[in-house]
Design a protein around this motif. Structure first.
Motif, PDB file in Angstrom:
ATOM      1  N   PRO A 162       0.832  -1.211   0.000  1.00  0.00           N
ATOM      2  CA  PRO A 162       0.000   0.000   0.000  1.00  0.00           C
ATOM      3  C   PRO A 162       0.866   1.260   0.000  1.00  0.00           C
ATOM      4  O   PRO A 162       1.815   1.361   0.787  1.00  0.00           O
ATOM      5  CB  PRO A 162      -0.794  -0.120   1.308  1.00  0.00           C
ATOM      6  N   PRO A 163       0.556   2.245  -0.848  1.00  0.00           N
ATOM      7  CA  PRO A 163       1.325   3.499  -0.872  1.00  0.00           C
ATOM      8  C   PRO A 163       1.371   4.184   0.500  1.00  0.00           C
ATOM      9  O   PRO A 163       2.396   4.775   0.863  1.00  0.00           O
ATOM     10  CB  PRO A 163       0.563   4.352  -1.896  1.00  0.00           C
ATOM     11  N   ALA A 164       0.283   4.095   1.259  1.00  0.00           N
ATOM     12  CA  ALA A 164       0.257   4.723   2.584  1.00  0.00           C
ATOM     13  C   ALA A 164       1.298   4.097   3.501  1.00  0.00           C
ATOM     14  O   ALA A 164       1.948   4.788   4.295  1.00  0.00           O
ATOM     15  CB  ALA A 164      -1.129   4.601   3.206  1.00  0.00           C
ATOM     16  N   ALA A 165       1.490   2.773   3.386  1.00  0.00           N
ATOM     17  CA  ALA A 165       2.488   2.085   4.207  1.00  0.00           C
ATOM     18  C   ALA A 165       3.888   2.538   3.829  1.00  0.00           C
ATOM     19  O   ALA A 165       4.758   2.710   4.694  1.00  0.00           O
ATOM     20  CB  ALA A 165       2.355   0.577   4.043  1.00  0.00           C
ATOM     21  N   VAL A 166       4.123   2.728   2.539  1.00  0.00           N
ATOM     22  CA  VAL A 166       5.432   3.198   2.066  1.00  0.00           C
ATOM     23  C   VAL A 166       5.702   4.605   2.594  1.00  0.00           C
ATOM     24  O   VAL A 166       6.811   4.907   3.045  1.00  0.00           O
ATOM     25  CB  VAL A 166       5.495   3.189   0.524  1.00  0.00           C
ATOM     26  N   LEU A 167       4.687   5.453   2.579  1.00  0.00           N
ATOM     27  CA  LEU A 167       4.835   6.821   3.089  1.00  0.00           C
ATOM     28  C   LEU A 167       5.148   6.819   4.584  1.00  0.00           C
ATOM     29  O   LEU A 167       6.045   7.527   5.044  1.00  0.00           O
ATOM     30  CB  LEU A 167       3.557   7.613   2.824  1.00  0.00           C
ATOM     31  N   VAL A 168       4.415   6.016   5.344  1.00  0.00           N
ATOM     32  CA  VAL A 168       4.656   5.920   6.788  1.00  0.00           C
ATOM     33  C   VAL A 168       6.077   5.416   7.046  1.00  0.00           C
ATOM     34  O   VAL A 168       6.771   5.904   7.952  1.00  0.00           O
ATOM     35  CB  VAL A 168       3.620   4.982   7.441  1.00  0.00           C
ATOM     36  N   MET A 169       6.532   4.450   6.254  1.00  0.00           N
ATOM     37  CA  MET A 169       7.887   3.916   6.383  1.00  0.00           C
ATOM     38  C   MET A 169       8.930   5.008   6.159  1.00  0.00           C
ATOM     39  O   MET A 169       9.856   5.176   6.959  1.00  0.00           O
ATOM     40  CB  MET A 169       8.098   2.789   5.373  1.00  0.00           C
ATOM     41  N   LEU A 170       8.788   5.774   5.079  1.00  0.00           N
ATOM     42  CA  LEU A 170       9.768   6.810   4.744  1.00  0.00           C
ATOM     43  C   LEU A 170       9.785   7.930   5.781  1.00  0.00           C
ATOM     44  O   LEU A 170      10.857   8.432   6.144  1.00  0.00           O
ATOM     45  CB  LEU A 170       9.477   7.366   3.358  1.00  0.00           C
ATOM     46  N   VAL A 171       8.603   8.304   6.282  1.00  0.00           N
ATOM     47  CA  VAL A 171       8.544   9.338   7.323  1.00  0.00           C
ATOM     48  C   VAL A 171       9.272   8.859   8.582  1.00  0.00           C
ATOM     49  O   VAL A 171      10.020   9.620   9.213  1.00  0.00           O
ATOM     50  CB  VAL A 171       7.081   9.701   7.650  1.00  0.00           C
ATOM     51  N   GLY A 172       9.089   7.586   8.933  1.00  0.00           N
ATOM     52  CA  GLY A 172       9.773   7.035  10.095  1.00  0.00           C
ATOM     53  C   GLY A 172      11.279   7.029   9.921  1.00  0.00           C
ATOM     54  O   GLY A 172      12.028   7.339  10.855  1.00  0.00           O
TER      55      GLY A 172
END
Length: 320
Positions: free
Chosen positions: A143-153
């Protein structure tokens, strides 16, 4: 380049034996804190329950583990650099035993700032590459949202004491710790499962909360040094009585999340017995910290509580 040791002397870290420098890098990355891997292990066990562990997800699982480790190591380096440059580490570690000061290779002169910067950058690049590699191995199902959360972390982990200095902002330290540590369990599950389950969300929140308890008790013992460099932790911002209430609320939040995990999800309430030891140990931690103000003792109890809590959750997930 020279570095100033804890005793005030100056040594040339470039002449440090290779073996000693390697140990310094291990200390710089805080590799000894293996507890960070617990979130990934819990994600693995939840994915196993979902039938999502197999040949098609092996690469993603391995790469997310590498991502977790490299993110921790880069974040540890950035944190030590920040504390070394603003003098808070020198202040907070003054008078402590040599074995404790040795965990800060920049203070002892084992490593130079340049060494630490290079190490942090290399580890961070590895972390980003591993995370994106895991996403690529899932053939577009992440999911793109999971990728975004990963990168922010991953970005937040190296902005903790450097750059944006998130941990210096009011509430920034607490939010960053909870978010980054929570991502360790949430992101691997989310990427591979394709969704967020109630169990994965609660388990990830618990691990983040338990680490926040450790850090909060440590902040109480470092209060004076943090205040001198304007690092606005809750221990610095709040009056002593209010800070103790804050610690009590963290304890209550942990108990609440554990209760929800074993009463509102697929897990049998009887499996909740596996986490009774961590509740007891957190109560003991609260007694020594908020009750007796033995802050360092309470902090070290926190590491044991993460062991007990995550092992208890792992046992429950295996028995489910």
């Amino acid at each position: 380049m020279t570095a100033t040791s804890a005793s005030g002397t100056t040594s040339d870290a470039t002449k440090t034996p290779l073996g000693t420098k390697l140990i310094g890098y291990v200390q710089l990355g805080k590799v000894r804190i293996y507890h960070h891997a617990y979130g990934w292990i819990l994600a693995l066990l939840l994915l196993r329950l979902d039938g999502r562990v197999g040949g098609d997800t092996a690469a993603a699982l391995a790469l997310t583990l590498l991502m977790v480790c490299a993110t921790q190591w880069s974040g540890g380096a950035a944190d030590d650099l920040g504390g070394f440059r603003d003098g808070s580490d020198a202040r907070n570690y003054a008078g402590r035993p040599a074995s404790t000061v040795a965990k800060k290779p920049l203070l002892t002169g084992v490593l130079t700032e340049r060494d630490a910067v290079r190490f942090g950058i290399v580890m961070w690049v590895i972390a980003i590459a591993a995370g994106l590699g895991a996403v690529a191995s899932l053939d577009g199902t992440a999911p793109p949202a999971a990728v975004l959360v990963m990168l922010v972390g991953q970005i937040a982990s190296v902005q903790y004491s450097m750059g944006l200095k998130l941990s210096y902002l009011p509430g920034g330290l607490e939010v960053t710790i909870f978010y980054v540590i929570g991502c360790i369990g949430l992101v691997p599950y989310w990427l591979i499962a394709g969704h967020v389950s109630t169990e994965s969300l609660i388990a990830s929140a618990l691990v983040g909360l338990w680490f926040l308890l450790i850090v909060s008790y440590g902040n109480a013992s470092d209060k004076e040094g943090d205040a001198e460099v304007s690092r606005y932790t809750m221990a610095v911002l709040l009056p002593p009585a209010a800070f103790k209430v804050f610690l009590g609320l963290l304890f209550a939040a942990s108990v609440t999340l554990l209760t929800l995990l074993f009463t509102t999800t697929r897990f049998d309430p009887l499996l909740g017995l596996t986490v009774v030891p961590v509740v007891v140990l957190h109560a003991v931690q609260l007694y020594y910290g908020a009750g007796k103000e033995e802050w360092r003792k309470a902090r070290f109890i926190g590491l044991s509580s993460v062991d007990l809590g995550c092992l208890g959750l792992a046992l429950a997930f295996v028995l489910a």
